[in-house]
Design a protein around this motif. Structure first.
Motif, mmCIF file in Angstrom:
data_model
loop_
_atom_site.group_PDB
_atom_site.id
_atom_site.type_symbol
_atom_site.label_atom_id
_atom_site.label_comp_id
_atom_site.label_asym_id
_atom_site.label_seq_id
_atom_site.Cartn_x
_atom_site.Cartn_y
_atom_site.Cartn_z
ATOM 1 N N GLN A 378 -2.276 -10.501 -5.775
ATOM 2 C CA GLN A 378 -0.869 -10.181 -5.976
ATOM 3 C C GLN A 378 -0.097 -10.411 -4.690
ATOM 4 N N VAL A 379 1.007 -11.172 -4.767
ATOM 5 C CA VAL A 379 1.895 -11.348 -3.625
ATOM 6 C C VAL A 379 2.763 -10.099 -3.490
ATOM 7 N N LEU A 380 2.882 -9.579 -2.269
ATOM 8 C CA LEU A 380 3.656 -8.370 -1.996
ATOM 9 C C LEU A 380 4.994 -8.731 -1.348
ATOM 10 N N PRO A 381 5.967 -7.827 -1.404
ATOM 11 C CA PRO A 381 7.311 -8.156 -0.897
ATOM 12 C C PRO A 381 7.360 -8.582 0.564
ATOM 13 N N ASN A 382 6.431 -8.120 1.387
ATOM 14 C CA ASN A 382 6.450 -8.509 2.799
ATOM 15 C C ASN A 382 5.683 -9.794 3.062
ATOM 16 N N GLY A 383 5.234 -10.469 2.004
ATOM 17 C CA GLY A 383 4.500 -11.715 2.149
ATOM 18 C C GLY A 383 3.000 -11.550 2.210
ATOM 19 N N ASN A 384 2.520 -10.307 2.294
ATOM 20 C CA ASN A 384 1.081 -10.072 2.247
ATOM 21 C C ASN A 384 0.550 -10.354 0.853
ATOM 22 N N ILE A 385 -0.761 -10.463 0.725
ATOM 23 C CA ILE A 385 -1.414 -10.650 -0.572
ATOM 24 C C ILE A 385 -2.468 -9.564 -0.731
ATOM 25 N N LEU A 386 -2.384 -8.825 -1.832
ATOM 26 C CA LEU A 386 -3.403 -7.844 -2.186
ATOM 27 C C LEU A 386 -4.441 -8.531 -3.054
ATOM 28 N N ILE A 387 -5.700 -8.441 -2.659
ATOM 29 C CA ILE A 387 -6.792 -9.126 -3.357
ATOM 30 C C ILE A 387 -7.773 -8.093 -3.875
ATOM 31 N N CYS A 388 -8.143 -8.208 -5.137
ATOM 32 C CA CYS A 388 -9.123 -7.316 -5.754
ATOM 33 C C CYS A 388 -10.402 -8.092 -6.008
ATOM 34 N N ASP A 389 -11.460 -7.759 -5.278
ATOM 35 C CA ASP A 389 -12.802 -8.287 -5.494
ATOM 36 C C ASP A 389 -13.449 -7.346 -6.505
ATOM 37 N N GLY A 390 -13.313 -7.689 -7.791
ATOM 38 C CA GLY A 390 -13.527 -6.733 -8.862
ATOM 39 C C GLY A 390 -14.933 -6.223 -9.031
ATOM 40 N N ASP A 391 -15.949 -7.091 -8.863
ATOM 41 C CA ASP A 391 -17.297 -6.615 -9.148
ATOM 42 C C ASP A 391 -17.863 -5.750 -8.029
ATOM 43 N N SER A 392 -17.137 -5.659 -6.906
ATOM 44 C CA SER A 392 -17.512 -4.741 -5.835
ATOM 45 C C SER A 392 -16.565 -3.552 -5.735
ATOM 46 N N GLY A 393 -15.551 -3.503 -6.602
ATOM 47 C CA GLY A 393 -14.564 -2.433 -6.507
ATOM 48 C C GLY A 393 -13.889 -2.419 -5.152
ATOM 49 N N TYR A 394 -13.653 -3.591 -4.581
ATOM 50 C CA TYR A 394 -13.180 -3.737 -3.202
ATOM 51 C C TYR A 394 -11.804 -4.394 -3.206
ATOM 52 N N PHE A 395 -10.816 -3.722 -2.626
ATOM 53 C CA PHE A 395 -9.469 -4.280 -2.497
ATOM 54 C C PHE A 395 -9.206 -4.503 -1.013
ATOM 55 N N PHE A 396 -8.538 -5.608 -0.703
ATOM 56 C CA PHE A 396 -8.107 -5.805 0.674
ATOM 57 C C PHE A 396 -6.793 -6.561 0.695
ATOM 58 N N GLU A 397 -6.003 -6.294 1.726
ATOM 59 C CA GLU A 397 -4.684 -6.895 1.870
ATOM 60 C C GLU A 397 -4.687 -7.775 3.111
ATOM 61 N N ILE A 398 -4.188 -8.996 2.955
ATOM 62 C CA ILE A 398 -4.114 -9.920 4.087
ATOM 63 C C ILE A 398 -2.657 -10.202 4.423
ATOM 64 N N ASP A 399 -2.381 -10.436 5.715
ATOM 65 C CA ASP A 399 -1.035 -10.809 6.112
ATOM 66 C C ASP A 399 -0.893 -12.330 6.109
ATOM 67 N N SER A 400 0.233 -12.817 6.595
ATOM 68 C CA SER A 400 0.509 -14.259 6.533
ATOM 69 C C SER A 400 -0.425 -15.067 7.421
#
Length: 547
Positions: A378-400
């Motif tokens: 998912q693209v976020l308003p500040n340009g970051n991207i939220l990524i869901c690695d689903g089979d590990s239940g792991y979410f992480f957010e990356i910046d530009s």
């Protein structure tokens, strides 16, 4: 080794080195300056959680059903959720069967069951702007129906074939709905296997249709398509869907009537319910080879909303399943158009683009980022991207710059809620999709967003929010003295101190006082402790030494 495994390994190394143990579940890392400040929604087992960036629960909804799979927060603060019911006739990964709506307080206000011997909702739903709901479902085509549609009988190893269906329903009462629109893939097939059967034609000349005999790497399964996502674009009045087993995405016109959706004319784009666009695996319509395949078991293609960076482009999670080596990616791409919603296509070629506008892979080692199933981005308003690695239940957010600025591991697994310090590796803690909402979302207007505890048990010190980010976190004019201490520790601040808590080096609370600026530590053993000082909804943690 997955990113989650790497995080767990680093935690183990830190603990083994005699350092204060970092989090093993919940928030793993948190750069408060660069993380988009919002609330993240996800479902695990029967619970749906809304957490802040410190992993603290702001709201929680409880269903009687496990996920079935998608969940959405609506602008009125309601929760729309798919649940999984028992169906002994139609069984495959991702089945649901019931759609529920809860108010902000968790009261069930509406539900609709779609599960019987011939039909079941699965994977995704979508809340429409008009209050209606799109539902993704399968219906059963009998052996005779599939053969009449042109399926090679040798490819009917399960005896039946699943037709993928999209319904638009209008909710009624507390458990009813009207079907106001319908689309079926069985109305948009082509085959060149049997001239005496329906849908006979030249596959490579009709990319607007789906070859009923293309297997996409499978061998005749009834679940030959495995659609796993439907998303809607209100500006274009179009739906994008994802077929995992075809490794393709498709866009269709929603402006049609149901009758037009079953044919090839009508609607804004005058193509009825045929594909307006497809992308990912041109082998499926014989306009490419395996070398031209871009997608491998992908999930969650959707248009980036207006007002966000790259608005109008498509973003998706490319799982990378069934290729060697297996690794995942996030793609952002722009379908070629001649006008808004009118896709450019040259006969006897593959649909463009030939390359994505943006691709994210693990910059250190791509194979360390892989989720075989589920997942999204998912693209976020500040340009970051939220990524869901689903089979590990792991979410992480990356910046530009592709720096990871926030990491979270779902503490809710098949064995129950994990405690801080537990190793989540090997415990199923799957998450279909995670979505972050800004605090300015209408759903939060007038709501009490005071955070509670994190999901994990024995949460103790929330290290990424407290210990590792002390200088940035809350109110900087706090001093704790004397340090080192022998008996009484005092707190000096211009703010009213509501609570002081003492934690040991393992994150377990051992003492607390309320509405006081001091706490006695004379009975503690010598060593390192942490003092959490709370004022209203803010808190800060200081390290102290006890002599």
């Amino acid at each position: 080794m997955t990113l989650k495994k790497i995080a767990t390994l680093l935690v183990f190394i830190a603990f083994s080195s005699g350092l204060v143990s970092q989090n093993t579940v919940g928030v793993i890392s948190y750069n408060q300056n660069d993380t988009y400040n919002g609330l993240t929604l996800f479902t695990s087992l029967t619970e749906t959680y809304l957490i802040n960036s410190c992993g603290e629960v702001v709201n929680q909804w409880t269903s009687a059903f496990p996920p079935g799979n998608a969940v959405y927060l609506l602008e009125d603060g309601s929760l729309l959720r798919a649940g999984k019911v028992t169906n002994t006739t139609i069984m495959f990964g991702g089945t649901g069967g019931i759609v529920e709506k809860f108010d902000w307080e968790g009261n069930l206000t509406w539900s609709f069951t779609m599960s019987d011997d011939t039909t079941i909702q699965h994977h995704d739903i979508f809340p429409m702007p008009n209050g209606n709901i799109l539902i993704l479902a399968v219906t059963i085509m009998s052996n005779a129906e599939a053969i009449q549609a042109g399926r090679d009988p040798n490819l009917l190893t399960d005896g039946v074939l699943f037709n993928e269906q999209i319904l638009e329903i209008e909710p009624l009462g507390i458990n009813q709905a009207n079907v106001v629109w319908e689309w079926n893939i069985k109305d948009h097939l082509i085959q060149d296997f049997d001239v005496t059967k329906d849908n006979f034609g030249v596959v490579e000349n009709n990319p607007q249709l789906l070859d009923i005999n293309f297997l996409g790497g499978l061998s005749g399964s009834e679940n030959w398509l495995h659609m796993n996502s439907i998303q809607y674009n209100n500006n274009l009045d179009q739906i994008v869907m994802s077929a995992r087993h075809m490794s393709e995405i498709y866009i269709i016109d929603h402006s049609t009537s149901t009758a037009e959706a079953s044919g090839d004319t009508g609607g804004i784009y005058n193509k009825g319910g045929d594909f307006l666009y497809r992308w990912g695996n041109p082998q499926s319509y014989r306009q490419g080879t395996q070398n031209d395949q871009k997608l491998f078991g992908q999930h969650y293609p959707h248009w980036i909303p207006d007002g966000l960076p790259n608005a109008g482009q498509l973003i998706l999670y490319n799982n990378g399943f069934s290729r060697t080596p297996s690794f995942s990616e996030v793609f952002i791409l722009t379908p070629p158009t001649t006008a808004p919603g009118v896709y450019d296509y040259t006969s006897n070629t593959a649909y463009g683009p030939t390359a994505t506008d943006y691709t994210y892979t693990n910059p250190v080692d791509p194979i360390n980022f892989f989720s075989r199933i589920l997942s999204g981005a998912q693209v976020l308003p500040n340009g970051n991207i939220l990524i869901c690695d689903g089979d590990s239940g792991y979410f992480f957010e990356i910046d530009s710059n592709e720096n990871i600025v926030w990491e979270y591991i779902n503490p809710s697994g098949a064995t129950g809620i994990l405690s801080q310090g537990d190793d989540p590796e090997g415990i199923p803690n799957l998450v279909f999709r995670a979505h972050k909402y800004g605090y300015d979302n209408p759903a939060f207007t007038g709501r009490d967003l005071t955070p509670g505890n994190p999901i994990e048990l024995n949460s103790g010190i929330n290290e990424p929010c407290d210990v590792l980010s002390t200088e940035e976190f809350a109110f900087e004019d706090v001093t704790v003295y004397p340090n080192p201490a022998t008996d009484v520790i005092k707190v000096n601040s211009t703010h009213q101190i509501n609570k002081i808590e003492i934690y040991n080096s393992l994150g377990a609370i051992i003492s607390q006082v309320s509405n006081s600026n001091e706490i006695n530590v004379s009975s503690y053993n010598s060593g390192i402790y942490f003092v959490r000082i709370s004022s209203d909804t803010r808190s800060i943690t200081k390290k102290i030494i006890k002599h």
